[in-house]
Every structure is written in C-alpha cells, then in structure tokens.
Design a protein around this motif. Structure first.
Motif, PDB file in Angstrom:
ATOM      1  N   THR A 260     -22.236 -14.819   9.486  1.00  0.00           N
ATOM      2  CA  THR A 260     -21.415 -13.623   9.420  1.00  0.00           C
ATOM      3  C   THR A 260     -21.229 -13.221   7.967  1.00  0.00           C
ATOM      4  O   THR A 260     -20.984 -14.076   7.110  1.00  0.00           O
ATOM      5  CB  THR A 260     -20.036 -13.863  10.069  1.00  0.00           C
ATOM      6  OG1 THR A 260     -20.231 -14.325  11.408  1.00  0.00           O
ATOM      7  CG2 THR A 260     -19.219 -12.583  10.108  1.00  0.00           C
ATOM      8  N   VAL A 261     -21.368 -11.921   7.700  1.00  0.00           N
ATOM      9  CA  VAL A 261     -21.255 -11.439   6.326  1.00  0.00           C
ATOM     10  C   VAL A 261     -20.420 -10.168   6.303  1.00  0.00           C
ATOM     11  O   VAL A 261     -20.540  -9.309   7.177  1.00  0.00           O
ATOM     12  CB  VAL A 261     -22.659 -11.197   5.713  1.00  0.00           C
ATOM     13  CG1 VAL A 261     -23.449 -10.178   6.508  1.00  0.00           C
ATOM     14  CG2 VAL A 261     -22.561 -10.774   4.255  1.00  0.00           C
ATOM     15  N   LEU A 262     -19.542 -10.083   5.296  1.00  0.00           N
ATOM     16  CA  LEU A 262     -18.638  -8.946   5.118  1.00  0.00           C
ATOM     17  C   LEU A 262     -18.957  -8.268   3.791  1.00  0.00           C
ATOM     18  O   LEU A 262     -19.080  -8.927   2.750  1.00  0.00           O
ATOM     19  CB  LEU A 262     -17.180  -9.432   5.112  1.00  0.00           C
ATOM     20  CG  LEU A 262     -16.109  -8.447   4.638  1.00  0.00           C
ATOM     21  CD1 LEU A 262     -15.962  -7.297   5.628  1.00  0.00           C
ATOM     22  CD2 LEU A 262     -14.767  -9.162   4.437  1.00  0.00           C
ATOM     23  N   PHE A 263     -19.089  -6.943   3.819  1.00  0.00           N
ATOM     24  CA  PHE A 263     -19.291  -6.145   2.607  1.00  0.00           C
ATOM     25  C   PHE A 263     -17.971  -5.466   2.252  1.00  0.00           C
ATOM     26  O   PHE A 263     -17.428  -4.690   3.042  1.00  0.00           O
ATOM     27  CB  PHE A 263     -20.372  -5.088   2.841  1.00  0.00           C
ATOM     28  CG  PHE A 263     -21.740  -5.666   3.035  1.00  0.00           C
ATOM     29  CD1 PHE A 263     -22.588  -5.880   1.960  1.00  0.00           C
ATOM     30  CD2 PHE A 263     -22.181  -6.005   4.309  1.00  0.00           C
ATOM     31  CE1 PHE A 263     -23.855  -6.417   2.148  1.00  0.00           C
ATOM     32  CE2 PHE A 263     -23.446  -6.533   4.504  1.00  0.00           C
ATOM     33  CZ  PHE A 263     -24.280  -6.751   3.421  1.00  0.00           C
ATOM     34  N   SER A 264     -17.484  -5.760   1.059  1.00  0.00           N
ATOM     35  CA  SER A 264     -16.218  -5.185   0.608  1.00  0.00           C
ATOM     36  C   SER A 264     -16.368  -4.791  -0.859  1.00  0.00           C
ATOM     37  O   SER A 264     -16.446  -5.656  -1.738  1.00  0.00           O
ATOM     38  CB  SER A 264     -15.083  -6.204   0.768  1.00  0.00           C
ATOM     39  OG  SER A 264     -13.871  -5.678   0.274  1.00  0.00           O
ATOM     40  N   GLY A 265     -16.415  -3.478  -1.116  1.00  0.00           N
ATOM     41  CA  GLY A 265     -16.647  -3.028  -2.483  1.00  0.00           C
ATOM     42  C   GLY A 265     -17.993  -3.547  -2.959  1.00  0.00           C
ATOM     43  O   GLY A 265     -19.011  -3.371  -2.294  1.00  0.00           O
ATOM     44  N   ASP A 266     -17.990  -4.214  -4.121  1.00  0.00           N
ATOM     45  CA  ASP A 266     -19.220  -4.797  -4.640  1.00  0.00           C
ATOM     46  C   ASP A 266     -19.453  -6.225  -4.147  1.00  0.00           C
ATOM     47  O   ASP A 266     -20.462  -6.836  -4.493  1.00  0.00           O
ATOM     48  CB  ASP A 266     -19.195  -4.788  -6.170  1.00  0.00           C
ATOM     49  CG  ASP A 266     -19.249  -3.383  -6.746  1.00  0.00           C
ATOM     50  OD1 ASP A 266     -19.847  -2.505  -6.081  1.00  0.00           O
ATOM     51  OD2 ASP A 266     -18.701  -3.166  -7.840  1.00  0.00           O
ATOM     52  N   ASP A 267     -18.521  -6.749  -3.368  1.00  0.00           N
ATOM     53  CA  ASP A 267     -18.607  -8.142  -2.934  1.00  0.00           C
ATOM     54  C   ASP A 267     -19.372  -8.277  -1.629  1.00  0.00           C
ATOM     55  O   ASP A 267     -19.269  -7.431  -0.728  1.00  0.00           O
ATOM     56  CB  ASP A 267     -17.206  -8.740  -2.750  1.00  0.00           C
ATOM     57  CG  ASP A 267     -16.441  -8.861  -4.058  1.00  0.00           C
ATOM     58  OD1 ASP A 267     -17.103  -8.945  -5.109  1.00  0.00           O
ATOM     59  OD2 ASP A 267     -15.205  -8.869  -4.020  1.00  0.00           O
ATOM     60  N   VAL A 268     -20.117  -9.360  -1.541  1.00  0.00           N
ATOM     61  CA  VAL A 268     -20.758  -9.773  -0.292  1.00  0.00           C
ATOM     62  C   VAL A 268     -20.175 -11.143   0.033  1.00  0.00           C
ATOM     63  O   VAL A 268     -20.327 -12.082  -0.747  1.00  0.00           O
ATOM     64  CB  VAL A 268     -22.282  -9.878  -0.443  1.00  0.00           C
ATOM     65  CG1 VAL A 268     -22.918 -10.263   0.883  1.00  0.00           C
ATOM     66  CG2 VAL A 268     -22.857  -8.576  -0.961  1.00  0.00           C
TER      67      VAL A 268
END
Length: 261
Positions: A192-200
C-alpha cells in the motif's frame, strides 16, 4: 530473497535473455522490434543492457563511492554482427555476476539511490534484466512471466525506491492523498502506498506488516499475479491485465504521479 539467492537468478535470467535474442536474430532481417519498448529493436535492447552491465561493473570493480565521471568509463567498441553482439552481452553479464558474487551485499559503492551498497546493484540489475528478458521474449512470441521472487522484489522496489526517485527526476505533480493497494493473487503479500504532497509513503501490507502503524484504507486496490503487478508498475502490461476495485481512474493516474523514465 537475499544476496546469495539472487546471484543464480541473475545468471539464469541472463541466459534466458541471450536465448531470446538469438531466437530473434534467427528470424533474419529486419531485426524484430520490441513491442514493449517503443522505437527499439532487439539490437537496441541488447546494446542498452550490455552497456548498463558494463557501467555497473565499472562502479563495482573500482569500488567507486562518489558519482562517477562518465569520462572515466571507456567502453570497448560494441560489435555490429548479431552473434558478436550477443556474445558481447553474455560476457558482460557473466562479469557482472562474478563481481557481485565476489563483493557480497554490503560493499560500499555509489548508486543513484539512498542505499549505497553492492546489494542494491544486484537487486536492481536482477529486476531490470528480468524485465528486459520479458521484453526480448515478447519480440518473437509470448513472454514467460517474471519469477515470483524477482517480481515481488520488483513491486517493492517500484514503490519504495523507484516511485520517489522518478517523481524527483521528472518533477511530478504533488500527491493529493491518493492511496493505492497492490494485492497479489498468487501469494499473501500486498503493498500500500500513499501520495501526499511530495512524499511517497509505502506501507507494508497486512501479511508483511512490521510497523505498528495501521495500513490506510485504499482509494483503489489492484489485484493480479505478482508478475503482472510488477510488469504493470514497470509499464509492460496494461491496466486491463489486472483486476481493480475502487476508483479505477487512478490506475492510469499512477503514471502521472510516478512518471516513466
């Protein structure tokens, strides 16, 4: 898998790549194109992979620990004939495997990633070789899937290493909270991966969890064999090869968030 398990796989994938290339050349002119690599023929694929192997071998042999100067790397002239070119590839693959076996997983060397070890290069080159073996086989017929252990490595590498790197290289747009879950149907793992702003932010799946933090709910779950998951993430198979639930529009959006190189 650990380092010692990956070495024989590197050798077997190199042999399978060589076999696929010779089969392609046996068809005569014109040299077959590679459907999964637009504008490339089998010859382009061999030149690319043979050059990468020699570059990595140079880094390993010289124990380079800073970004290498391309001027310091002198490659011998690449042969033109199909047999000579294929032999050239095979020699480079053998030398790379021998160096990686000799150095083990923990020798400090430069890489393009945060992890600066010889073990990184083995993991990365095994994945790249397996994917390009699939490419070479696709030039003349139906390619064999990636081996499960290599494919699982490729999914993990795509999420934890390649996604952040590609976003930086290509200045991808900021994430807005998109959450993806990749679930293999031929084994217990999920990613599972979450993209938030520039963060992965990768999260281990339910069967792999090592941290106490809960796995977030996912906007879309993509299910398939681990080989098909890996090949999708590496841009080799279309979304239709997988089963998606949730917001299915996010499948193609993945390649906006993680631009191909």
């Amino acid at each position: 898998m650990d380092h010692i398990d990956r070495i024989p796989l590197l050798r077997s994938e190199a042999a399978a790549f060589e076999k696929a290339v010779r089969r392609a050349y046996d068809r005569g002119d014109p040299v077959p194109s590679v459907p999964s690599c637009p504008d490339w023929t089998v010859t382009d694929l061999v030149r690319h992979l043979g050059g990468v192997h020699r570059f990595v071998a140079h880094v390993l042999r010289e124990r380079i620990t800073a970004p290498p100067d391309p001027a310091d790397l002198t490659l011998p002239e690449i042969p033109d004939g199909p047999d000579a070119l294929t032999d050239w590839f095979a020699r480079g693959a053998r030398e790379l495997a021998e160096l990686l076996s000799e150095l083990g997983p923990d020798t400090p060397v430069w890489t393009w990633s945060v992890e600066q070890t010889s073990g990184f290069w083995l993991r990365m080159q095994l994945i790249e070789l397996a994917v390009h073996r699939w490419d070479a086989e696709s030039a003349t017929g139906a390619p064999a899937p990636l081996a499960p252990g290599i494919a699982a490595d490729a999914v993990t590498q795509s999420i934890e290493v390649m996604a952040p790197a590609r976003r930086g290289w290509r200045q991808a747009p900021p994430g807005t909270g998109e959450t993806y879950r990749f679930r293999r149907t031929d084994g217990p793992e999920s990613w599972t991966v979450l993209f938030s702003g520039d963060d992965v932010r990768p999260y281990p799946g339910d069967d792999l969890r090592t941290a106490p933090a809960p796995t977030p709910s996912a906007d879309v779950e993509i299910a398939g064999t681990v080989s098909d998951l890996a090949l999708f993430l590496w841009g080799r198979v279309p979304p239709t090869a997988l089963r998606a639930t949730g917001d299915t529009t996010l499948l193609t959006h993945w390649f906006t968030l993680v631009p191909p190189v």
